[in-house]
Design an enzyme around this catalytic site. Structure first.
Site, PDB file in Angstrom:
ATOM      1  CB  SER A  40      40.892   9.107 -62.560  1.00  0.00           C
ATOM      2  OG  SER A  40      41.715   9.928 -63.351  1.00  0.00           O
ATOM      3  CD  GLU A  88      45.663  11.073 -56.765  1.00  0.00           C
ATOM      4  OE1 GLU A  88      45.737  10.377 -57.790  1.00  0.00           O
ATOM      5  OE2 GLU A  88      44.700  11.025 -55.989  1.00  0.00           O
ATOM      6  CG  HIS A  93      45.902   8.873 -60.817  1.00  0.00           C
ATOM      7  ND1 HIS A  93      44.995   9.680 -60.171  1.00  0.00           N
ATOM      8  CD2 HIS A  93      45.304   8.511 -61.991  1.00  0.00           C
ATOM      9  CE1 HIS A  93      43.925   9.817 -60.928  1.00  0.00           C
ATOM     10  NE2 HIS A  93      44.081   9.101 -62.032  1.00  0.00           N
TER      11      HIS A  93
END
Length: 505
Positions: free
Chosen positions: A198, A322, A415
């Site tokens: 991320s 995600e 995610h």
């Protein structure tokens, strides 16, 4: 200078002084070692300054405080009782107790949207990597939020300077520390892999575009980067002005106001401004590196397209779902039909029909989450991989694995779902919870394979013979699932539809 200053191997000589670590289940850890002068007082909002040497032996047995941030959980960075301080710019090192020679180094850059997180977060326990891969594992704390990732340098004065890109500069300083000191801990300074997820992955890719980081990184892994959401100097200046108004200060007052403000006040202003930006835009982040023409000379995505990023081997990929996390739980990258309308108005209106045609259920169900996945994560990563493949070995993946419970609650391969797999933790609290309806056996198998691939890449320079390199002809991509497979140009229609919009963002 002797590598090991103590007979027991726990006392190590760094450039700034001696540090004593601790043994832990066959490993040795040195934690909370400062790598720059504390950015406090007159050094708040200044670029990293050299660390003053100390005398005696510094205790490095425990993690120190984390950078100021909203409290979430110990797994993410800061739990209810986690100590916080602006004096938290530290690195931590972990290696096997019995390890001969110079070992490959893996430096993990934590995620958290540049607003939360810490190298000490329990989600980033590197014990499995070290025990199974015989690597030297390093984690980093860097400045967060407005103290590190809101560029307020436009308010700088000769008598009260304010620097920009502070968090990015911190990471360069940490990598310089690794270069100068890691040999004393048994690591090879010429064999350094940086990896992150991320915001950490965004930092990984951005560092490959930072001139000051050249030569400090030899391999890189980017898990779910947000490489297309980095503001230029004009956008950063606009947000800085809004930040000033929320802080209720004149431009002339800003240097003193920023240095005297309570951290809580700065976090409150950052949240208010960040919430407004998220509400009005999709896939745009207040907290991010800034293209300033100096530390970061150009848009990272452009640097990758033009082959200007550091030509080091790269593994890059995203998760299949995600966007579900942001639609269901975390709202900073969430989207609505209004966001989507503004996106096309601001970029390429003619692409709207072609792109939305790829989401037949739009705007119902998980279709908006799928659009966020592609816009923010997948499409820019594909563009970066294609450009980098022309100058360095590149491998691309898509993480598809999910359990029945994750599917039931609508998250899927969301995610951050791959983090436990990379760190080799099939029995984490997360995996136990989401394996309640089945999938535990498959989870263990995927953990073994993915964990081994990351270690092989850091040690041997490739992630496995069955994972072909990415190129713009075949675009072969590893699909990580209950059974791994390789696909050529997965979702090619969506890739072609998104390319022109990605280029304009």
């Amino acid at each position: 200078m002797s590598d090991l200053a103590g007979d027991d191997g726990l006392v190590v000589a760094t450039r700034a002084g001696l540090v004593r670590g601790r043994r832990d289940h066959g490993l040795v850890a040195w934690r909370g070692i400062p790598y720059m002068a504390p950015p406090v007082g007159p050094l708040r909002y200044r670029a990293p300054q050299p660390l003053a040497p100390w005398t005696g032996i510094r205790n490095a047995a425990e993690f120190g405080p984390v950078a100021p941030q909203p409290r979430t959980s110990a797994a993410a960075g800061a739990g209810r009782r986690t100590p916080m301080s602006e004096d938290a710019m530290t690195v931590s090192v972990l290696r096997r107790a019995r390890s001969a020679g110079r070992r490959p180094v893996m430096v993990y850059l934590h995620g958290g949207g540049f607003g939360i997180g810490a190298g000490s977060a329990t989600a980033y326990d590197g014990a499995g990597l070290v025990a199974r891969g015989d690597v030297v594992f390093v984690t980093v704390n860097y400045r967060l939020g407005a103290l590190g990732w809101v560029d307020l340098s436009r308010f700088s004065r000769p008598d009260a300077p304010i620097d920009g890109n502070l968090g990015l500069r911190d990471l360069v300083a940490a990598l310089q520390w690794v270069r100068e000191n890691i040999a004393a801990f048994g690591g090879d300074p010429d064999d350094v892999t940086i990896f992150g997820e991320s915001a950490g992955a965004t930092a990984v890719l951005t560092l490959l575009c930072v001139p000051a980081a050249r030569g400090l990184v030899h391999r890189a892994i980017a898990q779910s980067p947000v490489i297309g959401a980095i503001p230029d100097a004009a956008q950063a200046a606009e947000w800085a002005e809004e930040f000033r108004l929320l802080l209720d200060a004149t431009a002339a007052e800003m240097p003193e106001r920023l240095r005297s403000a309570d951290v809580g006040e700065l976090m409150d202003v950052t949240k208010r401004l960040g919430d407004r930006i998220s509400a009005e835009h999709s896939g745009v982040l207040l907290l991010a590196p800034v293209i300033d023409g100096d530390v970061l000379p150009q848009r990272p995505l452009d640097a990758f397209v033009e082959g200007r990023a550091a030509p080091v081997p790269l593994v890059i990929g995203t998760n299949a779902d995600e966007g579900t996390l942001f639609q269901l739980l975390v709202r900073d990258l969430a989207a609505t039909p209004g966001h989507v309308d503004r996106l096309f108005e601001q970029t390429l209106p003619s692409a709207r029909q072609a792109i939305l045609g790829g989401y037949p259920a739009y705007p119902k169900g998980r279709s908006i989450a799928g659009l966020v996945t592609d816009l923010v994560f997948w499409a820019p990563a594909v563009v970066a991989a294609a450009g980098h493949s022309a100058v360095a070995p590149t491998w691309m993946y898509r993480f598809d694995f999910s359990t029945p419970l994750l599917e039931r609650v609508g998250l899927g391969a969301t995610h951050a779902a791959e983090i436990d797999f990379v760190f080799g933790r099939p029995d984490s609290a997360f995996q136990r919870l989401f394996g309640l309806l089945g999938g535990r056996h498959e989870t263990r198998a995927v953990v073994r394979r993915m964990h081994a691939r990351w270690l092989r890449f850091a040690s041997a320079g490739d992630p496995g013979e069955d994972w072909p390199r990415y190129d713009t002809e075949s675009r072969r991509t590893l699909i990580i699932d209950a059974e791994d497979r390789v696909e050529s140009d997965p979702r090619s229609d969506a890739r072609l539809a998104w390319e022109p919009v990605t280029a304009l963002r």
